[in-house]
Structure formats: C-alpha cells, structure tokens
Design a protein around this motif. Sequence first.
Motif, mmCIF file in Angstrom:
data_model
loop_
_atom_site.group_PDB
_atom_site.id
_atom_site.type_symbol
_atom_site.label_atom_id
_atom_site.label_comp_id
_atom_site.label_asym_id
_atom_site.label_seq_id
_atom_site.Cartn_x
_atom_site.Cartn_y
_atom_site.Cartn_z
ATOM 1 N N LYS A 1 0.838 -1.205 0.000
ATOM 2 C CA LYS A 1 0.000 0.000 0.000
ATOM 3 C C LYS A 1 0.870 1.252 0.000
ATOM 4 O O LYS A 1 0.573 2.232 -0.688
ATOM 5 C CB LYS A 1 -0.920 -0.002 1.213
ATOM 6 C CG LYS A 1 -1.908 1.152 1.249
ATOM 7 C CD LYS A 1 -2.850 1.044 2.434
ATOM 8 C CE LYS A 1 -3.775 -0.141 2.284
ATOM 9 N NZ LYS A 1 -4.798 -0.196 3.371
ATOM 10 N N LEU A 2 1.960 1.220 0.776
ATOM 11 C CA LEU A 2 2.882 2.349 0.792
ATOM 12 C C LEU A 2 3.480 2.565 -0.591
ATOM 13 O O LEU A 2 3.580 3.700 -1.073
ATOM 14 C CB LEU A 2 3.997 2.090 1.811
ATOM 15 C CG LEU A 2 5.090 3.148 1.924
ATOM 16 C CD1 LEU A 2 4.531 4.451 2.471
ATOM 17 C CD2 LEU A 2 6.224 2.645 2.813
ATOM 18 N N MET A 3 3.855 1.484 -1.243
ATOM 19 C CA MET A 3 4.421 1.579 -2.586
ATOM 20 C C MET A 3 3.393 2.130 -3.569
ATOM 21 O O MET A 3 3.697 3.000 -4.393
ATOM 22 C CB MET A 3 4.906 0.202 -3.044
ATOM 23 C CG MET A 3 5.533 0.183 -4.431
ATOM 24 S SD MET A 3 6.098 -1.472 -4.882
ATOM 25 C CE MET A 3 4.542 -2.360 -4.975
ATOM 26 N N ALA A 4 2.163 1.629 -3.487
ATOM 27 C CA ALA A 4 1.122 2.100 -4.393
ATOM 28 C C ALA A 4 0.852 3.589 -4.213
ATOM 29 O O ALA A 4 0.582 4.298 -5.191
ATOM 30 C CB ALA A 4 -0.157 1.295 -4.170
ATOM 31 N N LYS A 5 0.939 4.051 -2.990
ATOM 32 C CA LYS A 5 0.712 5.474 -2.721
ATOM 33 C C LYS A 5 1.931 6.331 -3.049
ATOM 34 O O LYS A 5 1.833 7.571 -3.077
ATOM 35 C CB LYS A 5 0.324 5.682 -1.254
ATOM 36 C CG LYS A 5 -1.117 5.328 -0.964
ATOM 37 C CD LYS A 5 -1.615 6.043 0.272
ATOM 38 C CE LYS A 5 -3.129 5.975 0.352
ATOM 39 N NZ LYS A 5 -3.671 6.742 1.488
ATOM 40 N N GLN A 6 3.087 5.683 -3.277
ATOM 41 C CA GLN A 6 4.323 6.405 -3.571
ATOM 42 C C GLN A 6 4.598 7.469 -2.505
ATOM 43 O O GLN A 6 5.074 8.571 -2.794
ATOM 44 C CB GLN A 6 4.274 7.035 -4.972
ATOM 45 C CG GLN A 6 4.028 6.020 -6.069
ATOM 46 C CD GLN A 6 4.069 6.613 -7.440
ATOM 47 O OE1 GLN A 6 5.097 7.153 -7.864
ATOM 48 N NE2 GLN A 6 2.946 6.528 -8.148
ATOM 49 N N ALA A 7 4.267 7.115 -1.264
ATOM 50 C CA ALA A 7 4.464 8.041 -0.152
ATOM 51 C C ALA A 7 5.850 7.835 0.449
ATOM 52 O O ALA A 7 6.478 6.786 0.281
ATOM 53 C CB ALA A 7 3.392 7.816 0.919
ATOM 54 N N ARG A 8 6.316 8.842 1.145
ATOM 55 C CA ARG A 8 7.629 8.802 1.788
ATOM 56 C C ARG A 8 7.466 8.655 3.292
ATOM 57 O O ARG A 8 6.672 9.373 3.907
ATOM 58 C CB ARG A 8 8.416 10.088 1.511
ATOM 59 C CG ARG A 8 8.645 10.373 0.050
ATOM 60 C CD ARG A 8 9.468 11.627 -0.146
ATOM 61 N NE ARG A 8 8.904 12.787 0.521
ATOM 62 C CZ ARG A 8 7.900 13.525 0.026
ATOM 63 N NH1 ARG A 8 7.330 13.178 -1.115
ATOM 64 N NH2 ARG A 8 7.462 14.582 0.677
ATOM 65 N N ILE A 9 8.233 7.765 3.882
ATOM 66 C CA ILE A 9 8.362 7.700 5.339
ATOM 67 C C ILE A 9 9.751 8.211 5.692
ATOM 68 O O ILE A 9 10.758 7.641 5.257
ATOM 69 C CB ILE A 9 8.174 6.275 5.879
ATOM 70 C CG1 ILE A 9 6.759 5.767 5.574
ATOM 71 C CG2 ILE A 9 8.412 6.248 7.385
ATOM 72 C CD1 ILE A 9 6.508 4.346 6.044
#
Length: 337
Positions: free
Chosen positions: A273-281
């Motif tokens: 899900k994080l990858m799909a959202k292309q979000a940064r942590i």
Amino acid sequence: MKAMILRTPGGLDNLQLQEIADPGQPGFGEIRVAIHATSLNFHDLLVADGSIPTADQHIMMADGAGVVEAVGDGVTEFNVGDRVVSCFFPQWPDGLPDSHVSNFTLTPGDGAQGFAAEYVVRPASHFTLAPEGWSHVEAATITTSGLTAWRALVNDAQIKAGDTVLTLGTGGVSVTALQIAKSMGARVIITSSSDEKLERARALGADETINYREQPDWGKVVQALTRNNGADIVIEVGGPGTMAQSIDAVRTGGHIALIGVLTGREGTIPTSKLMAKQARIQGLTVGNRRQQQEFIRALNQTRIRPVISDTFTLATLPDAFRHQQSAAHFGKICVEW
C-alpha cells in the motif's frame, strides 16, 4: 549543588535528588549556565525507567534552559545574563545527519550527563539563545519535542500554506506541530482518545478532530475529510501500531514523518500500500543546532508559545514521570527550580 541522579539499574524509585560537586568555572570555549528548567520527553522516560541503560550516578534529562553565569575565553556568541537552551545533539551543528548522530552517546541525559542539575559547564556550542521573552519553562520545551516538530514539518516535509497536516495525539510534539502548521497556513487534523483533549486542540486551531477509540479506522476518516485526497503530511508518533492507519490517511505522494515508537519498536507495515501510494516515510530524531536557531527565529516572529500541561519541581521529577505515564497531560510536562 543539587542534581537528580539515576541509580542503576534504573526505575523511577531509583531517581534520587543528591548533592554533587559544583562544575566550577568555564574553560576555553565553555560557558557556565545556571539551569532553571527542563521538560519531559518519551526518551527521558525510557532512560528513567531503565529501558535505556545508563551508567550509575547518571544525571537525568536531555532538555535544559537557564542563564549564562560565566563565559570562558574564546566565547563570542554568548554574554553573561543571556537566556539559553540546550541542544539535543551537541555534536551536530549543521547539515545532514551522519554516523555521529546515529546513536545517543553524546546526548545529554542519555550517553552524556544531563541537565537535571542546578549548574552545568559545557561548550558554548551545546546551547542556543532562547526565544525572546520566554520563561525558562517555556524555553525548555524547545530542545527535543519542539525542534522535532519544526524539523518534521519545515525541513523534511517542506510544509506550505494550504497543506493538510495530520498529527497523532496531543503530546508535546503533536501540539507543537499543530501550532507550527497553523502559523504557516495549513489545515490540521488531530487525533486523540479524549474528547476533552480534542476540544482543547480545536481551541488551538485544529480544523478537524478524530477520536480514534470511537473511530479506529481513522485513516479512512481522514480520507473522507479530505475528499479522498489524504493528508499531505502525517506526524506519526505511534510507530508500528499506528503506521498502517497513517499510510491509509496520507495522500498519494505524501510525507509521513516517523518520530515516535509509542506503540512498540517493531511491527507489520503494509508495504504494498505504501508503494502504491508512492508516499515517503522519513525517520527523524530531533535536529541540528542550525535548525534549532531557525526554529527560534521563527518563534520570535510568530509569537507562538508552548502549551504547558503541568509543572513540577526538581525534587518531584519521579512524580512528573508517573504523570507522563498516565497520559493525562495535554502538551508539555515541565520541571523548574
């Protein structure tokens, strides 16, 4: 002089107010500071309860605010009478973090002796000036939680007017993040399990509030509040127990500032899900001296003042930690003497 000492193996019952030797006068490049206040952070609690081991006869507390009493040769940045506040990473003056700040060996109250003492003598570079007109108690909130919120929003996430910021809980970092974000024209959503605390957050400017006990899928609530866009920035202080919801809440391409581990040190992360959202942590631990100076300049302009929940005396520091454990506070718990 008096200092709050932690005896091994740690634990709040092993905190003792003791008489120890005065540190004396400053040498070259050093200043002598009369410390008058500190503030509590989760990191301090981990030291106090023995979760982070320290040497015996360890002086507690990472945060320190006070007055310069004497200036050693070679010091030009400070004068006697200046109000100052300590730095969390005294070895990190500027720039990006490196291996020297990947641990806490030089952090006061952890690897180094802390500020729960009447006087300290340290290199001048271990301090910055405090904000103009602030009390020592107010200034003591800057070192750890205040700078963490500032770096997360400004240096790492590069907040801008119109952004939506989600901040979790109503502790020191989250409340300061609320104040900073509002001062920069952002929309703020905040969570808590207490309706009373959420009401107080609204009084500080929070635009939307979520009781996470009543709405455990609060990531979806954030999506609904943002017309399914999500939050641009998430101030994530929970760690593994809240990260999945934070990923649900963040917008595609958004930024999650991973600051705390209140729910534990390890856990399952929905990586697809994080990858799909292309979000940064972005993991972060406080910040450097230059960032602290920039934060203080901003505070002098915005006139933001910290929210002080409760104030204790140095002798009652163990009670302050017990109050912190109860999670009854809103904002910062401080100690003054």
